[in-house]
Scaffold this active site. Sequence first.
Site, PDB file in Angstrom:
ATOM      1  N   ARG A 117      68.125   3.752  50.241  1.00  0.00           N
ATOM      2  CA  ARG A 117      69.031   3.868  48.997  1.00  0.00           C
ATOM      3  C   ARG A 117      69.875   4.878  48.928  1.00  0.00           C
ATOM      4  NH1 ARG A 117      63.334   4.026  50.024  1.00  0.00           N
ATOM      5  NH2 ARG A 117      62.424   2.704  48.522  1.00  0.00           N
ATOM      6  N   HIS A 142      68.868  -0.584  49.039  1.00  0.00           N
ATOM      7  CA  HIS A 142      68.718  -2.279  49.778  1.00  0.00           C
ATOM      8  C   HIS A 142      69.382  -3.451  49.318  1.00  0.00           C
ATOM      9  CE1 HIS A 142      65.841  -0.704  52.982  1.00  0.00           C
ATOM     10  NE2 HIS A 142      64.590  -1.905  51.685  1.00  0.00           N
ATOM     11  N   HIS A 216      65.787  -6.422  58.360  1.00  0.00           N
ATOM     12  CA  HIS A 216      64.483  -5.361  57.637  1.00  0.00           C
ATOM     13  C   HIS A 216      63.449  -6.456  58.266  1.00  0.00           C
ATOM     14  CE1 HIS A 216      61.669  -3.965  54.428  1.00  0.00           C
ATOM     15  NE2 HIS A 216      62.848  -2.796  54.227  1.00  0.00           N
ATOM     16  N   ASP A 288      57.794   6.792  55.968  1.00  0.00           N
ATOM     17  CA  ASP A 288      58.738   6.065  54.955  1.00  0.00           C
ATOM     18  C   ASP A 288      60.103   6.880  54.892  1.00  0.00           C
ATOM     19  OD1 ASP A 288      59.785   4.116  53.972  1.00  0.00           O
ATOM     20  OD2 ASP A 288      59.005   3.877  52.015  1.00  0.00           O
ATOM     21  N   GLU A 354      64.248  -0.119  61.096  1.00  0.00           N
ATOM     22  CA  GLU A 354      65.679  -0.718  61.276  1.00  0.00           C
ATOM     23  C   GLU A 354      66.692   0.465  61.367  1.00  0.00           C
ATOM     24  OE1 GLU A 354      64.577  -0.964  56.245  1.00  0.00           O
ATOM     25  OE2 GLU A 354      62.836  -0.446  56.843  1.00  0.00           O
TER      26      GLU A 354
HETATM   27  C1  BGC Z   1      61.954   1.332  52.696  1.00  0.00           C
HETATM   28  C2  BGC Z   1      60.639   1.169  52.120  1.00  0.00           C
HETATM   29  C3  BGC Z   1      60.482   0.394  50.836  1.00  0.00           C
HETATM   30  C4  BGC Z   1      60.623  -0.960  51.629  1.00  0.00           C
HETATM   31  C5  BGC Z   1      61.000  -2.249  51.382  1.00  0.00           C
HETATM   32  C6  BGC Z   1      61.790  -0.050  53.219  1.00  0.00           C
HETATM   33  O1  BGC Z   1      63.124   0.145  54.055  1.00  0.00           O
HETATM   34  O2  BGC Z   1      62.180   2.317  53.608  1.00  0.00           O
HETATM   35  O3  BGC Z   1      60.879   2.118  51.035  1.00  0.00           O
HETATM   36  O4  BGC Z   1      59.578   0.250  49.939  1.00  0.00           O
HETATM   37  O5  BGC Z   1      61.879  -1.134  52.013  1.00  0.00           O
HETATM   38  O6  BGC Z   1      60.281  -3.470  51.117  1.00  0.00           O
END
Ligand code: BGC
Length: 388
Positions: A117, A142, A216, A288, A354
Amino acid sequence: MELNRRTVIAGAAAAGIAATTLGGTAEAASGSSSGKGRKPVKELFGKLADGTKVYRWSLENGGTRLKVLSYGGIVQTLEIPDRRGRYENVVLGFDNIDDYVAKSPYFGALIGRYGNRIGKGQFTLDGKKYQLSVNDGVNHLHGGAKGFDKHVWDVEPFTKGSDVGLHLHYTSVDGEMGYPGTLKAKVTYTLNRRGEWRIDYEATTDKATVVNLTSHVYWNLAGEGSGTIEDHELYIAAHRYTPTDSGLIPTGELATVAGTPFDFRHAKAIGRDIRAGHPQQVQAKGFDHNWVLDKGITPRPEHVATLAEPRSGRTLKIATDQPGLQFYSGNFLDGTLTGTGGRTYRQGDALCLETQHFPDSPNHANFPSTVLRPGQTYRTSTVHSFDA
Ligand code: BGC
């Protein structure tokens, strides 16, 4: 490690276990007898609404099998053996392009221009303010509404010595999703004779910009669609993490993991502390967060995390040159998506690891810089090693 992998493959061959997806034997999965990987195979996977063809590439080497889509550079399946040589797909995904386009939470995709983010989608660079696409409440996530995961990449297969792989190219035009500069991105997926999957990212720009590319993949080492990952044991080489606000934007603090559920400095089951009620966990519905890797930025990938699934024995080791690791415990999987194996994904049925620069770095002077300038080349590498 190499010896161990070979033993597993030989065991599978002896047991007559055949490759399920590529029609070869487990022996063939280790590459040809000369130790060289086989040339990647291409097939049509589907078409986008505008008729653009999406291809799927199949690669195998050293006992690892990978299927990659030209759409988003998505790793659709990744198969590895368990300790008895039984193969299983260990990543979440869909069996058709429409689901990827309509509803994928970034399953297996390449993420750009910025992984995770950026607060309010805003940052200032060289005195100029930029407004990015906002696609996660008030924030940018993303890469925005149409990030690198939603574009078709040019894919070029290669074999080099005993390695096999794909070069993926995508050029993001000046202003795309609000980012300055035309960014030329090249990502290389390599499978080597030890079955390691390596990702090398490269990018150049013609104007000063920010960049933070990642992958991802959603892991479940017991097999995609097999249930919760709470029994998986995780080790992360980090004694600090970056706490966030309610929008999952880092506050800027580098907090210690000591005495908190965020302490993975000794491998522990993910489920052990996932319900501990720490305010940071309650806010994120689990884990997260970005872990601040103890090694910092390194010239070459170094081991930073190990994920192990006790029943199958499958183990994933991650090495990176990056300073951060986002561990996301699949908190937003809610039973509404059905994956490649026809099973529904529920909360905590997979996790992401990640490798990255810290989220929202463009707004935190105390975080390592993500600025890329003309004349410079952004380069980063992550290596995934498997064992059982
Ligand atoms: C993020 C999560 C997000 C997800 C999306 C992750 O990399 O940290 O907050 O909801 O990606 O599916």
